[in-house]
Structures are given as C-alpha cells and as structure tokens.
Design a protein around this motif. Structure first.
Motif, mmCIF file in Angstrom:
data_model
loop_
_atom_site.group_PDB
_atom_site.id
_atom_site.type_symbol
_atom_site.label_atom_id
_atom_site.label_comp_id
_atom_site.label_asym_id
_atom_site.label_seq_id
_atom_site.Cartn_x
_atom_site.Cartn_y
_atom_site.Cartn_z
ATOM 1 N N PHE A 116 0.809 -1.223 0.000
ATOM 2 C CA PHE A 116 0.000 0.000 0.000
ATOM 3 C C PHE A 116 0.843 1.275 0.000
ATOM 4 C CE2 PHE A 116 -3.452 -2.854 0.950
ATOM 5 C CZ PHE A 116 -4.540 -2.227 0.351
ATOM 6 N N SER B 116 -5.206 0.882 -3.402
ATOM 7 C CA SER B 116 -6.147 -0.220 -3.209
ATOM 8 C C SER B 116 -5.550 -1.504 -3.761
ATOM 9 C CB SER B 116 -7.487 0.075 -3.894
ATOM 10 O OG SER B 116 -7.328 0.110 -5.301
ATOM 11 N N LEU C 204 -6.687 -0.291 2.519
ATOM 12 C CA LEU C 204 -5.803 -0.889 3.526
ATOM 13 C C LEU C 204 -6.573 -1.443 4.715
ATOM 14 C CD1 LEU C 204 -3.027 -1.505 4.699
ATOM 15 C CD2 LEU C 204 -2.921 0.856 5.532
#
Length: 262
Positions: free
Chosen positions: A45, A50, A56
């Motif tokens: 992340f 995404s 997350l």
C-alpha cells in the motif's frame, strides 16, 4: 471428549510452564514473525491506494479475521496434520489402544501456549482494522460467526490433511499445501486471484467462507464474480458440510490403518 481434551491440554501446559523462558520466547517469536506479513501489506500500500479494489483497512480486516481463525484452529487442532510423524515412529499405535479418542490425542499432543503469539497478532490487526472501518452494528454481528466458521473450516481441513497421511505417509507437505497454504490464501481479497481459483475455493475446498463471502457482507461489497447474495450467509452450512466429509475421511483412515508392529 471435551473434558478429556482440556485435561490433556492442561497437562501439556503444566509441563511447558516448567520452562517459562522458552515458552515466552516462542510466543513472542511467533507474534513477530507473523507481523512480517502485515509489513508486506504495508509495503504494497506504499505503492498503491487499493488492492483489487479494497483499501488498507479492508485488507487488514480480511487478514485479521482469517489469521485469527487459522491461529486458533492451528493451536487447538493443528497437530492432527503431523500424523505421519507418529505413524513412522510407531507412536500412533499407542494412541489407538488408549481409552481416549485418537483424534483428541493427536490434536492436543504437545499443546503449548506459545501458539497464542499468532492469535494475538491477528487479534491486534483485526482490532486496528475495525477501529478504522466504522462498521454499522447491523453488519458487525457477522464477525464472531465468521471467525467461528473459519475455525471449523480450518479444523476440518487439518483433519482431512491428517486422514490423507494414512494413505501418503511420507508426504505431509501435500496436506500443508491446503492447511498453511489455505491460511495464507485467505489473508488477501480473493479477487486478486483468477476467477477459476475463486470458484475452486468456493465450491471444492470452501475457503471462501472463512472470511471472503461473509466479509463481503460486513464490508457491504458486491461479489466480483457475481455469486448469489445468499452465499454471504452460507458459512455455517459450508463448515458443517466440510466437517462431515472430514469425519468420514478420518474414520476411513483409521479403518485402513495397519499397525507398524511397534
């Protein structure tokens, strides 16, 4: 059977408590090693907002629920998939002649609190994820149920892996591919995998009901491959069905087993 399990577990815990240093060290080590999985998700992340459309906090939620289910199942029943070691050593013969279920003896063998490290790590991740998701109570009720169903599903897979070792004594890694491999698979959104794999872990080995299908309900997300909405609530049915198959496989393995003569 439950009373026998608890008595044997308490016996192993008392034995482990004689050496508290190694026990605590192993628990901390387990917590730390599994925390590396979370670090890997953080790295992902750092480069994207995404993962397969999930943020997350949502990925951490899926990770935490799957991790908690697997950790508790592994702690309580994971020793069953080490059956081949007892078969080769001849110690399984001893379990069969005792007035206690062989399954219970296998499950509780060398029971240790050090495995709580993995469960504690998953609990921390899940708690952090829930604090960031702000889920409505109308969906939160599913979380305890999905964790419980996950424990049952993973336990059934451990049992199937143990039963398989009556046939493939020298291939415990085959069982591990479904037990520990399944634990890793469910830590991420299943939509990152191909549709064929998703259908396989839905209709063949029902890992999708550990946290994916009920998780879609909790997170209020549509199913990426368009499966019916009621699948989100089919976790108990999948758990019971797989448990029935596991019980039959274990009993068939016991009937097929031939003593080593030890």
């Amino acid at each position: 059977m439950i009373r026998t399990y608890l008595l044997l577990a308490w016996t192993w815990l008392r034995a482990s408590a004689q050496y508290p240093g190694p026990m605590i060290t192993m628990a901390i080590g387990s917590f730390t090693v599994n925390a590396l999985d979370v670090a890997a998700i953080w790295v992902i992340f750092e480069h994207t907002r995404s993962l397969a459309g999930f943020g997350l906090a949502e990925v951490m939620f899926l990770y935490g629920t799957a991790g908690l289910s697997f950790a508790l199942s592994d702690m309580l029943f994971g020793n069953v998939d080490r059956l081949s070691q007892h078969i080769k050593a001849g110690t399984f013969d001893t379990m069969l002649i005792r007035p206690v279920s062989a399954f219970v003896q296998m499950a509780v063998d060398r029971f240790g609190v050090h495995r709580l490290g993995r469960a504690a790590q998953a609990t921390v991740v899940l708690a952090i994820a829930l604090s960031r998701l702000d889920l409505p109570w109308s969906r939160v009720w599913m979380i305890p149920l999905m964790v419980l169903c996950g424990i049952v599903i993973f336990t059934a897979i451990f049992t199937l892996g143990g039963a398989l070792q009556f046939l493939l004594t020298d291939a415990p890694e085959v069982a591990n591919a479904f037990t520990y491999g399944g634990g890793t698979l469910t830590q991420y959104p299943l939509s990152v995998y191909g549709d064929e794999l998703v259908r396989g872990v839905t209709f063949v080995v029902p890992l999708a009901f550990v946290n994916w299908q009920p998780g879609l309900f909790v997170l209020d997300r549509p199913d990426p491959i368009g499966l019916p909405y009621w699948f989100r609530f089919a976790g108990p049915l999948a758990a019971l069905g797989l448990t029935a198959v596991a019980v039959l496989a274990w009993r068939a393995g016991i009937r097929r087993y031939r003593s080593t003569g030890s």
